[in-house]
Design a protein around this motif. Structure first.
Motif, PDB file in Angstrom:
ATOM      1  N   PHE A 106       0.816  -1.200   0.095  1.00  0.00           N
ATOM      2  CA  PHE A 106       0.134   0.466  -0.605  1.00  0.00           C
ATOM      3  C   PHE A 106       0.785   1.468   0.159  1.00  0.00           C
ATOM      4  O   PHE A 106      -0.084   2.587   0.188  1.00  0.00           O
ATOM      5  N   LEU A 107       2.137   0.969   0.026  1.00  0.00           N
ATOM      6  CA  LEU A 107       2.767   2.344  -0.083  1.00  0.00           C
ATOM      7  C   LEU A 107       3.388   3.118  -1.185  1.00  0.00           C
ATOM      8  O   LEU A 107       3.563   2.117  -2.024  1.00  0.00           O
ATOM      9  N   VAL A 131      -5.975   4.216   1.845  1.00  0.00           N
ATOM     10  CA  VAL A 131      -4.963   4.670   0.354  1.00  0.00           C
ATOM     11  C   VAL A 131      -6.330   4.352  -0.981  1.00  0.00           C
ATOM     12  O   VAL A 131      -6.667   3.398  -0.553  1.00  0.00           O
ATOM     13  N   THR A 132      -5.902   4.720  -1.837  1.00  0.00           N
ATOM     14  CA  THR A 132      -6.792   4.751  -2.868  1.00  0.00           C
ATOM     15  C   THR A 132      -5.852   3.849  -3.620  1.00  0.00           C
ATOM     16  O   THR A 132      -5.131   3.851  -3.973  1.00  0.00           O
ATOM     17  N   CYS A 133      -6.635   2.728  -4.253  1.00  0.00           N
ATOM     18  CA  CYS A 133      -5.734   1.769  -5.590  1.00  0.00           C
ATOM     19  C   CYS A 133      -6.762   1.254  -6.072  1.00  0.00           C
ATOM     20  O   CYS A 133      -8.115   2.308  -6.363  1.00  0.00           O
ATOM     21  N   LYS A 134      -6.277   1.120  -7.533  1.00  0.00           N
ATOM     22  CA  LYS A 134      -7.032   0.895  -9.321  1.00  0.00           C
ATOM     23  C   LYS A 134      -7.310  -0.893  -8.576  1.00  0.00           C
ATOM     24  O   LYS A 134      -6.610  -1.664  -8.496  1.00  0.00           O
ATOM     25  N   ASN A 158      -1.984  -3.053  -7.168  1.00  0.00           N
ATOM     26  CA  ASN A 158      -0.301  -3.405  -5.739  1.00  0.00           C
ATOM     27  C   ASN A 158      -0.323  -5.371  -5.081  1.00  0.00           C
ATOM     28  O   ASN A 158       0.385  -5.348  -4.794  1.00  0.00           O
ATOM     29  N   GLY A 159      -0.809  -5.825  -6.487  1.00  0.00           N
ATOM     30  CA  GLY A 159      -1.169  -7.318  -6.398  1.00  0.00           C
ATOM     31  C   GLY A 159      -2.009  -7.933  -5.051  1.00  0.00           C
ATOM     32  O   GLY A 159      -1.811  -9.128  -4.745  1.00  0.00           O
ATOM     33  N   VAL A 175     -10.926   3.072  -2.554  1.00  0.00           N
ATOM     34  CA  VAL A 175     -10.144   3.266  -1.610  1.00  0.00           C
ATOM     35  C   VAL A 175     -10.557   2.181  -0.484  1.00  0.00           C
ATOM     36  O   VAL A 175     -11.288   1.347  -0.196  1.00  0.00           O
ATOM     37  N   VAL A 176      -9.304   1.585  -0.275  1.00  0.00           N
ATOM     38  CA  VAL A 176      -8.804   0.729   0.913  1.00  0.00           C
ATOM     39  C   VAL A 176      -8.464   0.967   2.096  1.00  0.00           C
ATOM     40  O   VAL A 176      -7.138   2.043   2.317  1.00  0.00           O
TER      41      VAL A 176
END
Length: 187
Positions: A106-107, A131-134, A158-159, A175-176
């Protein structure tokens, strides 16, 4: 450093005990029928992650340690080391990637993290809670699958694998929650 009584230990306190730095994870105050009251404390070593259960009576004195917290910006990673920069002094710090553990994916570049220091030694790194992820991969929505709490598996950019609601599709930003590893909301 201030000394506190054994019955004043609270979860989250950092103590100097047995020549190490320990964080109080759980504290249970026990008043047995016979004998004096005591605090049953579950401690976690901040340097190597060991756990320890210890009893502290109210007359026991323990060293309480204050850690310095600094917000620092993540720059890059090289050879298993994470490089952070202090935004006031522009001083760069190298830390082991192991300090983040399973939250490492997540970094993100440029992210501000809170680093706790004991003197010059970095003990822990805290990421922002959200944290925002796709969403990179997920199953397509099946018609009629609209139960209130049905979730489908997804793999983020990010896997990391998490469960997301059926209305979220591939390529969407979400958002996670980095502490619980779960979907929070759409971005």
């Amino acid at each position: 450093m201030p000394k506190i009584n054994g019955n004043e230990i609270r979860p989250g306190n950092v103590l100097e005990h047995d020549n190490g730095l320990w964080a109080a994870v759980k504290v249970n105050h026990v008043k047995p029928g016979k004998g004096g009251a005591f605090a049953q404390v579950e401690l976690k070593n901040l340097r190597d992650g060991r756990k320890l259960n210890e009893r502290f009576r109210s007359e026991d004195k323990v060293e309480r340690v204050r850690l310095d917290q600094k917000d620092q910006q993540f720059l890059y990673e090289s050879d298993g080391k994470l490089v952070f920069m202090d935004s006031q002094t522009f001083e760069q710090t190298e830390l082991d990637a192991d300090l983040l553990g399973e939250r490492r994916p997540f970094l993100q570049d440029g992210m501000t993290a809170t680093i706790e220091y004991y003197g010059d030694e970095a003990l822990s790194v805290s990421l922002p809670q959200k944290v925002t992820c796709k969403v990179a991969e997920t199953e397509p929505v099946v018609k009629g699958q609209t139960a209130a709490n049905s979730y489908k598996p997804a793999i983020l950019d990010n896997g990391v694998r998490i469960m997301i609601p059926p209305f979220v599709g591939e390529g969407e930003n979400i958002v996670v929650n980095t502490e619980m590893f779960e979907y929070s909301e759409r971005a």
